[in-house]
Scaffold this motif. Structure first.
Motif, PDB file in Angstrom:
ATOM      1  N   GLU A 183     -41.987  57.139 -94.549  1.00 25.29           N
ATOM      2  CA  GLU A 183     -42.999  57.058 -93.482  1.00 25.29           C
ATOM      3  C   GLU A 183     -44.058  55.995 -93.778  1.00 25.29           C
ATOM      4  N   ILE A 184     -44.171  55.599 -95.051  1.00 24.77           N
ATOM      5  CA  ILE A 184     -45.131  54.556 -95.414  1.00 24.77           C
ATOM      6  C   ILE A 184     -44.760  53.257 -94.702  1.00 24.77           C
TER       7      ILE A 184
ATOM      8  N   ILE B 166     -49.326  52.957 -91.818  1.00 22.98           N
ATOM      9  CA  ILE B 166     -49.626  53.966 -92.840  1.00 22.98           C
ATOM     10  C   ILE B 166     -49.542  53.341 -94.225  1.00 22.98           C
ATOM     11  N   GLU B 167     -50.620  53.447 -94.960  1.00 23.71           N
ATOM     12  CA  GLU B 167     -50.665  52.935 -96.333  1.00 23.71           C
ATOM     13  C   GLU B 167     -50.619  54.048 -97.371  1.00 23.71           C
ATOM     14  N   GLU B 168     -51.021  55.258 -96.973  1.00 28.48           N
ATOM     15  CA  GLU B 168     -51.117  56.340 -97.954  1.00 28.48           C
ATOM     16  C   GLU B 168     -50.882  57.686 -97.278  1.00 28.48           C
ATOM     17  N   ILE B 169     -50.196  58.577 -98.018  1.00 27.31           N
ATOM     18  CA  ILE B 169     -50.046  59.962 -97.581  1.00 27.31           C
ATOM     19  C   ILE B 169     -50.691  60.835 -98.650  1.00 27.31           C
ATOM     20  N   LYS B 170     -51.799  61.463 -98.302  1.00 31.16           N
ATOM     21  CA  LYS B 170     -52.548  62.281 -99.261  1.00 31.16           C
ATOM     22  C   LYS B 170     -52.092  63.730 -99.165  1.00 31.16           C
ATOM     23  N   ILE B 171     -51.629  64.273-100.305  1.00 33.98           N
ATOM     24  CA  ILE B 171     -51.149  65.655-100.359  1.00 33.98           C
ATOM     25  C   ILE B 171     -52.083  66.457-101.250  1.00 33.98           C
ATOM     26  N   SER B 172     -52.578  67.576-100.734  1.00 34.35           N
ATOM     27  CA  SER B 172     -53.540  68.372-101.489  1.00 34.35           C
ATOM     28  C   SER B 172     -53.140  69.840-101.529  1.00 34.35           C
ATOM     29  N   ASN B 173     -53.851  70.607-102.368  1.00 30.51           N
ATOM     30  CA  ASN B 173     -53.654  72.057-102.543  1.00 30.51           C
ATOM     31  C   ASN B 173     -52.334  72.413-103.211  1.00 30.51           C
TER      32      ASN B 173
END
Length: 256
Positions: free
Chosen positions: A70-71, A47-54
């Motif tokens: 978690e990265i 995992i390189e990125e965790i994208k969080i939206s809204n």
């Protein structure tokens, strides 16, 4: 005299290298090890990125801080259910999460948050919280966030409440919203705050510093209609500033 002997014939064993089953098993084993290395041990699915939206930047940064460990983990070995539980336990303002693996290296998180219906405070105003239509308090706030919001006061000054806890039944919140709308839009009465005195009684304090007392067990629409008739016929706007209260809790309306 002739001797007769029996000759034994020995069948040559085939070399294992010529066995098709051996090579098939060998290649399957190599394939399994190769895929295991690729999916579990190699850097391809780290995992390189965790994208969080809204959500707004403030909440996004707080959630990122909670799950930053978690990265670098393998995307297939991360427990999304546990991650979901961890986030929800720490952020009562979040109602639902949608977590997805986006191969090869991204975890996507969509956030749904509670919408504030008003502000719930201790009567001393020393602590205030956003409250939603379900009667759940979910975020402590300061004075800067209170402008233009419905304020609900509690007489339970010493009682300790937990974020995410239901402190009002939804029906009471719905009645408060109905009263606020009717007073503001139709009667042009600005409200300072609501005080829940008991399960039966709700006090409204106006910005003109007089009160309106409601019986929560009665028909609120009928009480509001009686209030409207009273104000139109007996108490014109110029006299309201001299009022102390209007009590709608009984068959007869009392005012002073």
């Amino acid at each position: 005299m002739k001797r007769f002997g029996i000759r034994k014939r020995f069948k040559r064993k085939k070399s294992i290298l010529k066995n098709r089953f051996f090579w098939l098993s060998f290649f399957i084993l190599i394939l399994v090890f190769g895929l295991s290395y690729l999916f579990i041990f190699s850097q391809v699915f780290r995992i390189e990125e965790i994208k969080i939206s809204n959500t707004d930047d403030s909440l996004r940064l707080k959630v990122e801080e909670v799950i930053k460990n978690e990265i670098g983990k393998n995307i297939f070995l991360v427990n999304l259910n546990e991650m979901n539980k961890e986030i929800l336990s720490q952020f009562p303002e979040i109602t639902q999460l949608n977590l997805k693996r986006k191969l090869p290296r991204i975890i996507s998180i969509q956030i749904e948050t509670r919408e504030p219906a008003g502000i719930w405070c201790y009567q001393s105003y020393d602590k205030c919280f956003f409250i939603n239509k379900e009667g759940i308090i979910f975020k402590e706030i300061g004075e800067e966030s209170m402008e233009g919001k419905i304020i609900i006061l509690s007489l339970k000054e010493g009682e300790i409440f937990t974020l995410g806890e239901e402190i009002l039944v939804p029906q009471i919140v719905e009645l408060i919203l109905e009263i606020e709308k009717e007073l503001g839009e139709n009667l042009k009465i600005e409200i300072e705050d609501f005080t829940i005195v008991s399960e039966k009684r709700l006090n409204v304090k106006t910005k003109e510093n007089w009160g309106i007392y409601f019986n929560l067990e009665k028909d609120i629409e009928l009480e509001l209609t009686k209030l409207k008739v009273l104000l139109e016929k007996e108490i014109p706007p110029e006299e309201r500033r001299n009022l102390k209260y209007i009590d709608l809790r009984f068959e007869k309306i009392f005012y002073k």
